[in-house]
Write a protein that holds these residues in place. Structure first.
Motif, mmCIF file in Angstrom:
data_model
loop_
_atom_site.group_PDB
_atom_site.id
_atom_site.type_symbol
_atom_site.label_atom_id
_atom_site.label_comp_id
_atom_site.label_asym_id
_atom_site.label_seq_id
_atom_site.Cartn_x
_atom_site.Cartn_y
_atom_site.Cartn_z
ATOM 1 N N GLY A 14 49.634 70.828 75.609
ATOM 2 C CA GLY A 14 50.905 70.490 76.154
ATOM 3 C C GLY A 14 52.129 71.459 75.878
ATOM 4 O O GLY A 14 53.029 71.312 76.384
ATOM 5 N N ILE A 15 51.853 72.264 74.956
ATOM 6 C CA ILE A 15 52.969 73.115 74.667
ATOM 7 C C ILE A 15 53.105 74.248 75.875
ATOM 8 O O ILE A 15 52.220 74.985 76.332
ATOM 9 C CB ILE A 15 52.700 74.122 73.483
ATOM 10 N N SER A 16 54.340 74.346 76.587
ATOM 11 C CA SER A 16 54.281 74.911 77.791
ATOM 12 C C SER A 16 55.415 76.268 77.732
ATOM 13 O O SER A 16 55.572 76.898 78.774
ATOM 14 C CB SER A 16 55.131 73.937 78.834
ATOM 15 N N ASP A 17 56.003 76.250 76.697
ATOM 16 C CA ASP A 17 57.248 77.260 76.609
ATOM 17 C C ASP A 17 56.378 78.521 76.217
ATOM 18 O O ASP A 17 55.708 79.003 75.238
ATOM 19 C CB ASP A 17 58.149 76.970 75.422
ATOM 20 N N ILE A 60 52.830 70.950 65.512
ATOM 21 C CA ILE A 60 54.025 70.448 65.352
ATOM 22 C C ILE A 60 55.295 71.500 65.159
ATOM 23 O O ILE A 60 56.381 71.253 65.852
ATOM 24 C CB ILE A 60 54.009 69.628 63.832
ATOM 25 N N VAL A 61 54.713 72.569 64.624
ATOM 26 C CA VAL A 61 55.659 73.799 64.652
ATOM 27 C C VAL A 61 56.098 74.064 66.162
ATOM 28 O O VAL A 61 57.268 74.452 66.310
ATOM 29 C CB VAL A 61 54.951 75.043 63.918
ATOM 30 N N ALA A 62 55.118 74.168 66.813
ATOM 31 C CA ALA A 62 55.312 74.742 68.393
ATOM 32 C C ALA A 62 56.218 73.674 68.950
ATOM 33 O O ALA A 62 56.939 73.824 69.922
ATOM 34 C CB ALA A 62 53.950 74.926 68.901
ATOM 35 N N PHE A 63 55.572 72.209 68.774
ATOM 36 C CA PHE A 63 56.427 71.309 69.570
ATOM 37 C C PHE A 63 57.951 71.322 69.137
ATOM 38 O O PHE A 63 58.886 70.912 70.092
ATOM 39 C CB PHE A 63 55.660 70.059 69.276
#
Length: 213
Positions: A14-17, A60-63
């Motif tokens: 779900g990381i979309s950036d 978590i880093v990406a979120f």
């Protein structure tokens, strides 16, 4: 070598950036963990880095980075340098990064590692993260990678109007919440959003800081 498979796994979660995913893809997480952990560095899990601290789970880093919505040229304060992985992510997004670490045994190697990588404009401090970096304020964004029981007032005060702050808050033992705080442009109350249940090492308050520029 970067982490292509890890970035793809984060996209599926779900990381979309696209910018965040590209940074994760370009960085080699194995460079930020102890040698004994390098074979598993590409896994989406937190790992010990010594001194009772961990490198956060890549998701978590990406979120957190995605939630911060950092733009090139912005000035960001990071509380908790750790191994420097999150610092590198912020720098690769084009930010000017001010990073504070309370443990000298982590801060020194992280600084050497990041300076070897030549990631851009970085400023380092060894000291009390709850005090922030007042003489460099205000910041466009602030990120905490350790959990205070509640938001330290100094950090909010060092956020510019319209700025964003992302950090975990909660007790040392028990449920913590990742929050995003946006400081209003005028005198209204801050906007606080609860984003995710998390578990982080506690943010500790120490003696007055020792400066490392």
């Amino acid at each position: 070598m970067g982490d292509v498979e890890l970035a793809e796994a984060l996209r599926r979660q779900g990381i979309s950036d696209a910018r965040v995913l590209e940074v994760i893809r370009a960085l080699d997480r194995a460079a930020f963990v102890p040698e004994s952990m390098r074979e598993v560095a590409g896994q989406d899990t937190p790992l010990p880095i010594g001194h009772g601290q961990t490198i956060s789970q890549p998701f978590i880093v990406a979120f957190m980075t995605q939630a911060l919505n950092l733009q090139p040229g912005e000035r960001v304060l990071e509380i908790g340098t750790g191994s420097g992985y999150q610092t590198a992510v912020l720098a690769r997004l084009g930010a000017e990064v001010y990073t504070v670490e309370s443990l000298p045994d982590l801060a020194g190697p992280a600084r050497e590692r990041l300076e070897r990588m030549g990631l851009g404009t970085l400023h380092f401090r060894v000291g009390d993260g709850t005090a922030g970096w007042p003489e460099a304020a205000p910041f466009d964004a602030i990120m905490g990678t350790a959990a205070p029981e509640r938001l330290p007032p100094a950090l909010y005060q060092q956020l510019r109007p319209g700025g964003r702050l992302v950090l975990p808050v909660g007790p040392r033992q028990g449920a913590q919440e990742l929050i995003r705080v946006t400081r209003p442009l005028k005198g209204e109350a801050p906007q606080v959003e609860k984003l995710l249940g998390v578990r982080f090492v506690p943010m500790t308050s120490t003696a007055p800081p020792d400066f490392v520029h």
